[in-house]
Scaffold this active site. Structure first.
Site, PDB file in Angstrom:
ATOM      1  N   GLY A   1       1.032  -1.161   0.345  1.00  0.00           N
ATOM      2  CA  GLY A   1      -0.172  -0.133   0.252  1.00  0.00           C
ATOM      3  C   GLY A   1       0.873   1.657   0.024  1.00  0.00           C
ATOM      4  O   GLY A   1       2.252   0.954  -0.437  1.00  0.00           O
TER       5      GLY A   1
ATOM      6  N   VAL B   1       2.656   3.369   2.954  1.00  0.00           N
ATOM      7  CA  VAL B   1       3.631   2.874   2.807  1.00  0.00           C
ATOM      8  C   VAL B   1       5.047   2.056   2.858  1.00  0.00           C
ATOM      9  O   VAL B   1       5.660   2.674   2.402  1.00  0.00           O
ATOM     10  CB  VAL B   1       3.113   2.952   4.811  1.00  0.00           C
ATOM     11  CG1 VAL B   1       4.559   2.484   5.211  1.00  0.00           C
ATOM     12  CG2 VAL B   1       2.866   3.664   5.272  1.00  0.00           C
ATOM     13  N   GLY B   2       4.008   0.664   2.334  1.00  0.00           N
ATOM     14  CA  GLY B   2       4.968  -0.015   1.436  1.00  0.00           C
ATOM     15  C   GLY B   2       5.381  -0.341   0.665  1.00  0.00           C
ATOM     16  O   GLY B   2       6.952  -0.463   0.420  1.00  0.00           O
TER      17      GLY B   2
ATOM     18  N   ASP C   1       1.924  -8.983  -0.865  1.00  0.00           N
ATOM     19  CA  ASP C   1       0.763  -7.938  -0.392  1.00  0.00           C
ATOM     20  C   ASP C   1      -0.451  -8.913  -1.482  1.00  0.00           C
ATOM     21  O   ASP C   1       0.041 -10.152  -2.019  1.00  0.00           O
ATOM     22  CB  ASP C   1       0.189  -6.539  -1.648  1.00  0.00           C
ATOM     23  CG  ASP C   1      -0.554  -5.662  -0.489  1.00  0.00           C
ATOM     24  OD1 ASP C   1      -0.415  -4.893  -0.069  1.00  0.00           O
ATOM     25  OD2 ASP C   1      -2.137  -6.557  -0.579  1.00  0.00           O
TER      26      ASP C   1
ATOM     27  N   ARG D   1      -6.284   4.572  16.631  1.00  0.00           N
ATOM     28  CA  ARG D   1      -5.086   4.004  16.037  1.00  0.00           C
ATOM     29  C   ARG D   1      -5.390   2.516  16.960  1.00  0.00           C
ATOM     30  O   ARG D   1      -5.362   1.225  16.354  1.00  0.00           O
ATOM     31  CB  ARG D   1      -3.550   4.207  16.757  1.00  0.00           C
ATOM     32  CG  ARG D   1      -2.688   5.100  15.483  1.00  0.00           C
ATOM     33  CD  ARG D   1      -0.865   5.306  16.299  1.00  0.00           C
ATOM     34  NE  ARG D   1      -0.222   6.127  15.250  1.00  0.00           N
ATOM     35  CZ  ARG D   1      -0.638   7.129  15.517  1.00  0.00           C
ATOM     36  NH1 ARG D   1      -0.877   8.094  16.776  1.00  0.00           N
ATOM     37  NH2 ARG D   1       0.225   8.441  14.920  1.00  0.00           N
TER      38      ARG D   1
ATOM     39  N   ASN E   1      -5.172  -5.595  12.501  1.00  0.00           N
ATOM     40  CA  ASN E   1      -4.289  -5.666  12.715  1.00  0.00           C
ATOM     41  C   ASN E   1      -4.139  -6.762  13.177  1.00  0.00           C
ATOM     42  O   ASN E   1      -2.045  -7.129  12.822  1.00  0.00           O
ATOM     43  CB  ASN E   1      -3.361  -4.169  12.314  1.00  0.00           C
ATOM     44  CG  ASN E   1      -3.931  -3.201  11.612  1.00  0.00           C
ATOM     45  OD1 ASN E   1      -4.824  -3.660  10.273  1.00  0.00           O
ATOM     46  ND2 ASN E   1      -3.448  -1.584  11.498  1.00  0.00           N
TER      47      ASN E   1
ATOM     48  N   VAL F   1       5.592  -2.030  11.312  1.00  0.00           N
ATOM     49  CA  VAL F   1       5.348  -0.229  10.990  1.00  0.00           C
ATOM     50  C   VAL F   1       3.593  -0.276  11.354  1.00  0.00           C
ATOM     51  O   VAL F   1       3.053   0.942  11.319  1.00  0.00           O
ATOM     52  CB  VAL F   1       5.641  -0.079   9.730  1.00  0.00           C
ATOM     53  CG1 VAL F   1       5.345   1.286   9.850  1.00  0.00           C
ATOM     54  CG2 VAL F   1       6.944  -0.282   9.666  1.00  0.00           C
TER      55      VAL F   1
ATOM     56  N   ARG G   1       8.667  15.092  13.440  1.00  0.00           N
ATOM     57  CA  ARG G   1       7.566  15.524  13.035  1.00  0.00           C
ATOM     58  C   ARG G   1       8.267  16.640  13.624  1.00  0.00           C
ATOM     59  O   ARG G   1       8.418  18.096  13.708  1.00  0.00           O
ATOM     60  CB  ARG G   1       5.848  15.251  13.551  1.00  0.00           C
ATOM     61  CG  ARG G   1       5.602  14.202  11.936  1.00  0.00           C
ATOM     62  CD  ARG G   1       4.553  13.313  12.485  1.00  0.00           C
ATOM     63  NE  ARG G   1       4.093  12.916  11.224  1.00  0.00           N
ATOM     64  CZ  ARG G   1       3.367  11.655  11.402  1.00  0.00           C
ATOM     65  NH1 ARG G   1       3.025  11.533  12.136  1.00  0.00           N
ATOM     66  NH2 ARG G   1       2.835  11.460  10.086  1.00  0.00           N
TER      67      ARG G   1
ATOM     68  N   HIS H   1       3.946   5.206  20.036  1.00  0.00           N
ATOM     69  CA  HIS H   1       3.708   6.593  18.841  1.00  0.00           C
ATOM     70  C   HIS H   1       2.984   7.116  19.349  1.00  0.00           C
ATOM     71  O   HIS H   1       2.014   7.594  19.631  1.00  0.00           O
ATOM     72  CB  HIS H   1       3.319   4.251  18.186  1.00  0.00           C
ATOM     73  CG  HIS H   1       3.444   5.676  16.303  1.00  0.00           C
ATOM     74  ND1 HIS H   1       4.098   6.781  16.231  1.00  0.00           N
ATOM     75  CD2 HIS H   1       2.995   5.651  15.726  1.00  0.00           C
ATOM     76  CE1 HIS H   1       3.912   6.856  15.122  1.00  0.00           C
ATOM     77  NE2 HIS H   1       3.063   6.567  14.520  1.00  0.00           N
TER      78      HIS H   1
HETATM   79  N1  APR Z   1      -1.246  -9.295   3.879  1.00  0.00           N
HETATM   80  C1  APR Z   1      -0.318  -8.702   3.153  1.00  0.00           C
HETATM   81  N2  APR Z   1      -0.645  -7.815   2.460  1.00  0.00           N
HETATM   82  C2  APR Z   1      -2.195  -7.283   3.069  1.00  0.00           C
HETATM   83  C3  APR Z   1      -2.499  -8.273   4.318  1.00  0.00           C
HETATM   84  C4  APR Z   1      -1.914  -9.317   4.537  1.00  0.00           C
HETATM   85  N3  APR Z   1      -1.966  -9.881   5.055  1.00  0.00           N
HETATM   86  N4  APR Z   1      -3.591  -7.782   4.487  1.00  0.00           N
HETATM   87  C5  APR Z   1      -3.206  -6.078   3.979  1.00  0.00           C
HETATM   88  N5  APR Z   1      -2.692  -5.849   3.290  1.00  0.00           N
HETATM   89  C6  APR Z   1      -2.602  -4.989   2.578  1.00  0.00           C
HETATM   90  C7  APR Z   1      -3.423  -4.419   2.173  1.00  0.00           C
HETATM   91  O1  APR Z   1      -3.467  -5.367   0.879  1.00  0.00           O
HETATM   92  C8  APR Z   1      -3.082  -3.141   1.789  1.00  0.00           C
HETATM   93  O2  APR Z   1      -1.812  -3.113   0.148  1.00  0.00           O
HETATM   94  O3  APR Z   1      -1.719  -4.482   3.541  1.00  0.00           O
HETATM   95  C9  APR Z   1      -1.588  -2.836   2.175  1.00  0.00           C
HETATM   96  C10 APR Z   1      -2.235  -1.737   3.582  1.00  0.00           C
HETATM   97  O4  APR Z   1      -1.772  -0.377   2.763  1.00  0.00           O
HETATM   98  P1  APR Z   1      -2.659   1.258   2.465  1.00  0.00           P
HETATM   99  O5  APR Z   1      -3.997   1.133   2.991  1.00  0.00           O
HETATM  100  O6  APR Z   1      -2.053   1.927   1.959  1.00  0.00           O
HETATM  101  O7  APR Z   1      -2.169   1.324   4.269  1.00  0.00           O
HETATM  102  P2  APR Z   1       0.015   2.157   4.803  1.00  0.00           P
HETATM  103  O8  APR Z   1      -1.128   3.602   4.666  1.00  0.00           O
HETATM  104  O9  APR Z   1       0.526   1.859   3.685  1.00  0.00           O
HETATM  105  O10 APR Z   1      -0.422   1.541   6.191  1.00  0.00           O
HETATM  106  C11 APR Z   1      -0.251   0.663   5.955  1.00  0.00           C
HETATM  107  O11 APR Z   1       1.223   0.759   7.566  1.00  0.00           O
HETATM  108  O12 APR Z   1       1.862   3.321   8.438  1.00  0.00           O
HETATM  109  C12 APR Z   1       1.128   1.874   9.389  1.00  0.00           C
HETATM  110  O13 APR Z   1      -1.070   2.886  10.167  1.00  0.00           O
HETATM  111  C13 APR Z   1      -0.345   2.377   9.176  1.00  0.00           C
HETATM  112  O14 APR Z   1      -1.065   0.055   9.615  1.00  0.00           O
HETATM  113  C14 APR Z   1      -1.083   1.132   8.789  1.00  0.00           C
HETATM  114  C15 APR Z   1       0.143   0.686   8.100  1.00  0.00           C
END
Ligand code: APR
Length: 317
Positions: free
Chosen positions: A11, A13-14, A33, A88, A95, A118, A151, A175
């Site tokens: 997503g 962050v990743g 993912d 959170r 999560n 993370v 920050r 955090h």
């Molecule tokens: N295995 C692999 N990937 C997964 C799984 C899983 N079991 N469940 C969800 N995902 C993937 C989703 O498909 C999505 O692509 O995790 C990704 C999360 O991405 P975003 O929704 O864009 O979230 P993001 O902003 O990247 O934040 C991710 O980091 O900073 C923290 O609070 C934030 O907990 C959150 C995490």
């Protein structure tokens, strides 16, 4: 041979973290993912940036874990992100299940890796990954303090109209909203900020830094911060892969340090090739210790909720 880094969660962050690490050029990256084709597509797009940015590192995407085998470092960003009005802590149980299953897969294929957590709520997720992994405590840690201090440092530099490079900050605890800034160790050019700005300004900046994540969520409306978080991930990754032994605030499992036992919390550590090579301890004032104890109590509450839920799951199963 290049080091191998896996990023779980493609997503915001990743994917941004994977991009930054790929651009460093000295580690191959696997992006994982659950969404079909998403990590493959993003990884291929990043790979094709290689000739332009001058990175020979490989980056591949996958929906499974076989490709992640023998990673040196695994960064877990999978999960759901915070939405406006969501704390959170609302994310906790969803999560927790995701982080538990991801950690079990990671450990199966990379039994010797380091794990950087993370996903939020960070301290609780780090604690869960530590327990599920069965790894020694130096090999599981969370990214939070580097972001919280970034920050805080940004706001201090703006207030004083000085370079961000000259501002150093020191935080402890959970955090975000729970962070415990040690203002007496927060400096600009080596000078404590309390010498450079009135107490009112210090308090205002502390509050803004604590609420920094929420400020971004409110602006983005859909999703949470990822540019600063991914920069923090890349800095920690570099400290590990280049064995820099940097002193950075990280979330780690404490066994008595700072009076906290059996809980993952943010403290300054020496971060290098061995992961958390040392927890750096200083003497706190009674006021700082009280703030830290409050922060620990709120993390412990989450850990207790997770534990009860696991017990419930075990009984139901
Ligand atoms: N295995 C692999 N990937 C997964 C799984 C899983 N079991 N469940 C969800 N995902 C993937 C989703 O498909 C999505 O692509 O995790 C990704 C999360 O991405 P975003 O929704 O864009 O979230 P993001 O902003 O990247 O934040 C991710 O980091 O900073 C923290 O609070 C934030 O907990 C959150 C995490």
């Amino acid at each position: 041979m290049r080091k191998k880094v896996t990023v779980v969660g493609a997503g915001n962050v990743g994917a941004t973290a994977a991009q930054r690490i790929h651009e460093l050029g000295y580690a191959d990256v696997v992006l994982v993912d659950i969404v079909q084709d998403l990590p493959q597509g993003k990884a291929l797009d990043m790979l094709e940036s290689g000739p332009v940015i001058g990175s020979d590192a490989l980056i591949t995407g996958s929906n499974g874990y076989e490709e992640t085998a023998n990673s040196d470092l695994v960064i877990i960003t999978a999960g759901i992100a915070r939405r406006p009005g969501m704390s959170r802590d609302d994310l906790l149980l969803t999560n927790m299940k995701i982080i538990g299953s991801v950690t079990a897969e990671v450990v199966k294929y990379s039994p010797d890796c380091l794990i950087m957590v993370v996903s939020n709520p960070l301290d609780a997720m780090c604690h869960h990954a530590y327990e599920v992994s069965g790894f020694p405590k130096n090999r599981v840690f969370g990214m939070a303090g580097v972001l919280d201090t970034a920050r805080f440092r940004t706001f201090i530099a703006q207030e004083l109209d000085v370079s961000v490079e000259d501002v150093q900050a020191y935080v402890l605890g959970g955090h975000g909203d729970d962070m415990v800034p040690l203002v007496r160790y927060t400096t600009a050019g080596g000078i404590p900020i309390t010498e450079l700005m009135p107490q009112e300004a210090v308090d205002r900046l502390v509050t803004r830094a604590r609420q920094g994540g929420g400020e971004i969520v409110a602006l983005l409306k859909a999703g949470s911060a990822y540019y600063a978080p991914s920069a923090a991930i890349a800095q920690m990754t570099e400290a590990i892969l280049l064995d820099k032994k940097r002193i950075l605030p990280c979330c780690v499992y404490l066994e008595g340090q700072y009076g906290i036992d059996g809980l993952c919390m943010g403290v300054p550590v020496k971060l290098g090739g061995g992961g958390v090579e040392e927890v750096i301890e200083i003497t706190l004032t009674p006021e700082e210790q009280a703030m830290l104890d409050r922060s620990a109590a709120s993390v412990r509450e989450l850990v207790d909720v997770m534990r009860k839920n696991q017990d419930g799951d075990a009984k139901a199963g």
